[in-house]
Design a protein around this motif. Structure first.
Motif, short mmCIF file in Angstrom:
data_model
loop_
_atom_site.label_atom_id
_atom_site.label_comp_id
_atom_site.label_asym_id
_atom_site.label_seq_id
_atom_site.Cartn_x
_atom_site.Cartn_y
_atom_site.Cartn_z
N GLN A 14 0.82 -1.20 0.00
CA GLN A 14 0.00 0.00 0.00
C GLN A 14 0.86 1.27 0.00
O GLN A 14 0.61 2.21 -0.75
CB GLN A 14 -0.92 -0.01 1.23
CG GLN A 14 -2.04 0.98 1.17
CD GLN A 14 -3.01 0.76 2.32
OE1 GLN A 14 -2.60 0.57 3.48
NE2 GLN A 14 -4.30 0.80 2.03
N SER A 15 1.89 1.24 0.83
CA SER A 15 2.79 2.41 0.93
C SER A 15 3.52 2.67 -0.38
O SER A 15 3.59 3.80 -0.86
CB SER A 15 3.79 2.17 2.06
OG SER A 15 4.75 3.21 2.10
N LEU A 16 4.07 1.61 -0.98
CA LEU A 16 4.81 1.76 -2.23
C LEU A 16 3.88 2.16 -3.38
O LEU A 16 4.28 2.93 -4.26
CB LEU A 16 5.52 0.44 -2.58
CG LEU A 16 6.68 0.03 -1.67
CD1 LEU A 16 7.20 -1.35 -2.06
CD2 LEU A 16 7.81 1.06 -1.74
N SER A 17 2.64 1.64 -3.35
CA SER A 17 1.68 1.99 -4.40
C SER A 17 1.31 3.47 -4.33
O SER A 17 1.16 4.13 -5.36
CB SER A 17 0.42 1.13 -4.27
OG SER A 17 0.72 -0.22 -4.47
N LYS A 18 1.17 3.99 -3.12
CA LYS A 18 0.88 5.42 -2.96
C LYS A 18 2.05 6.26 -3.46
O LYS A 18 1.86 7.30 -4.10
CB LYS A 18 0.59 5.74 -1.50
CG LYS A 18 -0.77 5.23 -1.03
CD LYS A 18 -1.01 5.54 0.44
CE LYS A 18 -2.38 5.04 0.88
NZ LYS A 18 -2.62 5.29 2.34
N GLU A 19 3.26 5.80 -3.16
CA GLU A 19 4.46 6.51 -3.63
C GLU A 19 4.52 6.50 -5.16
O GLU A 19 4.84 7.51 -5.79
CB GLU A 19 5.70 5.85 -3.05
CG GLU A 19 6.98 6.62 -3.32
CD GLU A 19 8.20 5.98 -2.69
OE1 GLU A 19 9.33 6.37 -3.05
OE2 GLU A 19 8.04 5.07 -1.84
N ALA A 20 4.20 5.35 -5.75
CA ALA A 20 4.21 5.24 -7.22
C ALA A 20 3.15 6.14 -7.84
O ALA A 20 3.38 6.74 -8.89
CB ALA A 20 3.98 3.78 -7.62
N THR A 21 2.00 6.23 -7.18
CA THR A 21 0.94 7.12 -7.68
C THR A 21 1.43 8.57 -7.72
O THR A 21 1.15 9.31 -8.67
CB THR A 21 -0.32 7.02 -6.79
OG1 THR A 21 -0.82 5.68 -6.84
CG2 THR A 21 -1.40 7.99 -7.24
N GLY A 22 2.18 8.96 -6.71
CA GLY A 22 2.74 10.30 -6.67
C GLY A 22 3.68 10.55 -7.84
O GLY A 22 3.70 11.64 -8.42
N ILE A 23 4.45 9.53 -8.21
CA ILE A 23 5.37 9.67 -9.34
C ILE A 23 4.60 9.79 -10.65
O ILE A 23 4.96 10.56 -11.53
CB ILE A 23 6.35 8.48 -9.39
CG1 ILE A 23 7.32 8.56 -8.20
CG2 ILE A 23 7.13 8.46 -10.70
CD1 ILE A 23 8.30 7.42 -8.11
N VAL A 24 3.51 9.03 -10.77
CA VAL A 24 2.67 9.13 -11.97
C VAL A 24 2.14 10.56 -12.10
O VAL A 24 2.12 11.13 -13.21
CB VAL A 24 1.49 8.13 -11.91
CG1 VAL A 24 0.51 8.39 -13.06
CG2 VAL A 24 2.00 6.70 -11.98
N GLU A 25 1.76 11.16 -11.00
CA GLU A 25 1.26 12.54 -11.03
C GLU A 25 2.36 13.52 -11.44
O GLU A 25 2.10 14.48 -12.16
CB GLU A 25 0.68 12.90 -9.66
CG GLU A 25 -0.62 12.16 -9.36
CD GLU A 25 -1.08 12.31 -7.93
OE1 GLU A 25 -0.34 12.91 -7.11
OE2 GLU A 25 -2.20 11.84 -7.61
#
Length: 225
Positions: A75-86
């Motif tokens: 969950q934590s890494l997925s949120k971080e990856a979402t931030g990079i997509v943004e």
């Protein structure tokens, strides 16, 4: 999974002119080279985008190496990856803004083409060819932008899915397949964009020769992963 290999507009330097005032051909030169400058923003986004793509890819690989017992980490890494997509989305929009500004500058040569006299018939023909190629290049970029934008949307959806503990593996695999198909479209659009960029650069040289402009050229650059 991702590929960025973009050709850019070639820059030229005006060495000498025999005219005392700005002629139609010199004004055309000025607008064409100003268009190159206005694409600097496009050029500047390439390496940061590649860096973000690599960072996201590393996170993705870490996520898929984890199991559901480590869901908090997923969950934590997925949120971080979402931030990079943004962040990638922001870079893409800056890139698009630069391309549009360059196209707007380029369009200023259109009325100047009609000012070329009968003795400059070859130059007029070359200029008209250049306009057609730039139109195709701009259309190719729009396809590239749309394909990349769609890929980013699917990336974000994947990372949102990965934050759901009840995620069904089959659904995740379908999403990954969609993402891969989307990036294939990016690659195809990228190749078309590069093709028209190369044609444009060659045709611009031919135009300058037909206009008897004494110019030298800077090496064109590529941004790649």
């Amino acid at each position: 999974m991702r590929l960025r290999l973009f050709m850019v507009l070639a820059a030229a330097v005006f060495i000498m002119t025999a005219c005392t005032g700005p002629s139609a051909q010199e004004e055309m030169y000025n607008h064409l080279e100003e268009a190159v400058k206005k694409e600097e923003g496009f050029r500047e986004q390439q390496q940061p985008l590649v860096k973000l793509e690599n960072e996201e890819q590393e996170l993705y690989e870490k996520i898929i190496d984890l199991n559901m017992d480590q869901f908090d980490k997923i969950q934590s890494l997925s949120k971080e990856a979402t931030g990079i997509v943004e962040e990638r989305q922001e870079k893409l929009e800056a890139e698009k803004e630069s391309i549009e500004a360059a196209k707007e500058e380029f369009d200023k040569i259109k009325p100047l083409i009609d000012e070329l006299d009968e003795e400059q018939a070859e130059a007029k023909e070359k200029a008209e060819e250049l306009v057609k190629t730039m139109e195709k290049r701009y259309e190719a970029y729009q396809k590239l932008y749309n394909a990349y934008n769609e890929a980013l949307k699917l990336d974000k959806e994947l990372y949102e899915m990965l934050q759901n503990k009840e995620l069904v593996e089959e659904d995740m695999q379908k999403k990954i397949e969609s993402i891969n198909n989307s990036y294939n479209q990016v690659i195809e659009a990228n190749e078309e964009f590069n093709q028209y960029t190369e044609e444009y650069n060659n045709q611009k040289k031919e135009l300058y020769e037909a206009l008897d402009l004494n110019v030298s050229y800077e090496e064109s650059e590529k941004s790649e992963e």
